[in-house]
Enzyme design. Structure first.
Site, short mmCIF file in Angstrom:
data_model
loop_
_atom_site.label_atom_id
_atom_site.label_comp_id
_atom_site.label_asym_id
_atom_site.label_seq_id
_atom_site.Cartn_x
_atom_site.Cartn_y
_atom_site.Cartn_z
CG HIS A 76 -2.16 -0.85 1.03
ND1 HIS A 76 -2.16 -2.20 1.28
CD2 HIS A 76 -3.41 -0.54 0.60
CE1 HIS A 76 -3.37 -2.68 1.01
NE2 HIS A 76 -4.14 -1.71 0.60
N GLY A 77 2.07 1.21 0.43
CA GLY A 77 2.87 2.41 0.40
C GLY A 77 4.23 2.23 1.02
#
Length: 465
Positions: A316-317
């Site tokens: 996700h990041g």
């Protein structure tokens, strides 16, 4: 280009559909590929080259794997293909994260790359990996380059999912049926997703922004923020998924569902069966099961869960709060696996409260800008730092956004779906609903357009990933 933009709704989509449905059947994939390239390159044309290079490598590896699938060379080629695909993702998305942490840990001064993140690279990379692995596992390789490129670059799901497996639509790439009924179904689904995004997600996002800018925090305001952001993420991403699925229907494709009312879950395990299902199933089939899944001993199974969820958070990041978010769910899932699920099944009401509480806390972690802010925001939920329980500002914004929050809560539950299904069993009511549906869709589109013209929109949250 955003789905929720005037440019897309009134210029790109009508022209793309006109081109697609004008050309003969044998040219439809070429038309789809062409409009998808225009869509993707609208803001940053240079990123077309990166995606194109990935597709070419995936195509070549797929053909080679297909030729030597049952030999050791096939396994090696599959591994090489996965490594190459991941290398693009690691370079553009994670290189600076690794450099920053190396500099902090070792005292080095390595310069950051500072390269921009190509939109959708996390999604199309995973699709390419699933393609080459599926070919290695027995799925015939795609001999037609245009068809494979159309699959990877297909604009309905290119930049924010859902993650569409090659095996699920391989037959549709070769031949698909277009009817007025499926097109109408697609338009309906698209409009529903558009309304979720513009009328709910954007408004809830505004409340989250107001909270961040406020200098008068309170426990009530922190919980409003946690609830608003949880609903914001849901309507933003499920709205995009609805639009992607609807567009797929219009162009003859049937994408699998990506959300199934996750906030009605009675455990974290159930929540992740209902939330971002395409990502969960991808990690299950391409990471968890190859690691041994649940077929090995209890200790190894728990380790597999830990690895999968750390990777899920990192996907996700490139930030520590995302890794913490993934590990947070890993711990909860392991606890449920060991003993808590049995207890929850006997206490349904408590199970729902437990799940909502932990999910809202998880999204506080998810949206934090740093680890320091994680602890600050989580502490705020419980009054840490001596903040008051209630503030005048929190009450003001609670009243201001009460309607949006209420509609968000109603929309996040299957209540309306159940009501519509029940009344549709009556033939007369069903006829009225079918007749009113086009009018309703047109009214919703008109209202959404008014919001967009007024400038009330923001980019999709998952474009960051």
């Amino acid at each position: 280009m955003l789905f929720s933009s005037i440019t897309f709704l009134y210029y790109f989509l009508p022209l793309a559909a006109a081109l697609y449905f004008t050309v003969p059947g044998s040219f439809k994939n070429i038309a789809l590929l062409s409009v998808s390239i225009i869509f993707y390159g609208w803001g940053e044309p240079r990123y077309i080259l990166i995606m194109g290079a990935s597709v070419c490598l995936g195509y070549a590896c797929g053909l080679l794997i297909d030729r030597c699938r049952h030999r050791r060379a096939g396994k090696v080629l599959c591994a090489v293909s996965v490594v190459i695909s991941l290398s693009f993702l690691l370079y553009f998305k994670y290189a600076d994260f690794f450099i920053e942490n190396l500099n902090a840990a070792a005292g080095t001064q390595i310069a950051l790359i500072k390269t921009a993140l190509p939109i959708g690279i996390s999604f199309y990379t995973f699709q390419l990996i699933s393609y080459t692995i599926d070919v290695y596992r027995g799925e015939p390789a795609q001999k037609n380059f245009v068809s494979l490129a159309a699959y990877i670059s297909m604009f309905p799901q290119l930049i924010a999912g859902p993650i569409v497996r090659y095996a699920d639509i391989a037959a549709q790439l070769k031949s698909r049926v277009h009817t007025w009924e499926t097109a109408a179904e697609g338009v309906r689904r698209f409009v529903i997703g558009l309304a979720k995004k513009v009328l709910l997600a954007n408004q809830l996002g505004e409340l989250c922004s107001v909270f961040r800018e406020s200098g008068e925090k309170s426990v009530l305001f922190f919980w409003m923020y946690a609830a608003a952001f949880s609903l914001h993420v849901y309507f933003d991403f499920s709205g995009y998924s609805d639009m992607a699925i609807g567009l797929g229907r219009i162009f003859g494709f049937h994408f699998l569902e990506n959300f199934d009312y996750p906030f009605v879950s009675a455990s974290i395990t159930e929540f992740w069966r209902r939330w971002h299902m395409s990502l969960g199933s991808w990690f299950r089939d391409y990471v968890y099961i190859p690691l041994g899944g649940s077929r090995c001993g209890r200790g190894r199974q728990l380790l597999n869960i830990l690895i999968v969820w750390m990777l899920t958070g990192f996907w996700h990041g490139a930030a520590w709060n995302f890794i913490l978010w993934g590990l947070y769910f890993a711990v909860l899932l392991m606890i449920e696996k060991l003993w808590l699920l049995r207890w929850l099944k006997k206490r349904k009401i408590l199970a729902h409260i437990y799940t909502l509480f932990l999910v809202m806390a998880s999204f506080v972690i998810f949206n934090a800008g740093s680890l320091g802010q994680v602890w600050s925001d989580l502490g705020g939920l419980f009054g840490a730092g001596g903040i008051p329980l209630v503030s005048a500002e929190a009450l003001y914004y609670l009243k201001s956004y009460a309607v949006v929050l209420l509609f968000g809560i109603i929309g996040a539950a299957p209540f309306m779906r159940s009501v519509i299904r029940r009344i549709s069993n009556n033939p007369a009511v069903s006829t009225i609903l079918n007749s009113a549906e086009p009018v309703f869709a047109a009214v919703v589109l008109l209202v959404v357009t008014a919001y967009l013209v007024d400038g009330s929109f923001n980019p999709f949250l998952y474009f960051r990933f």
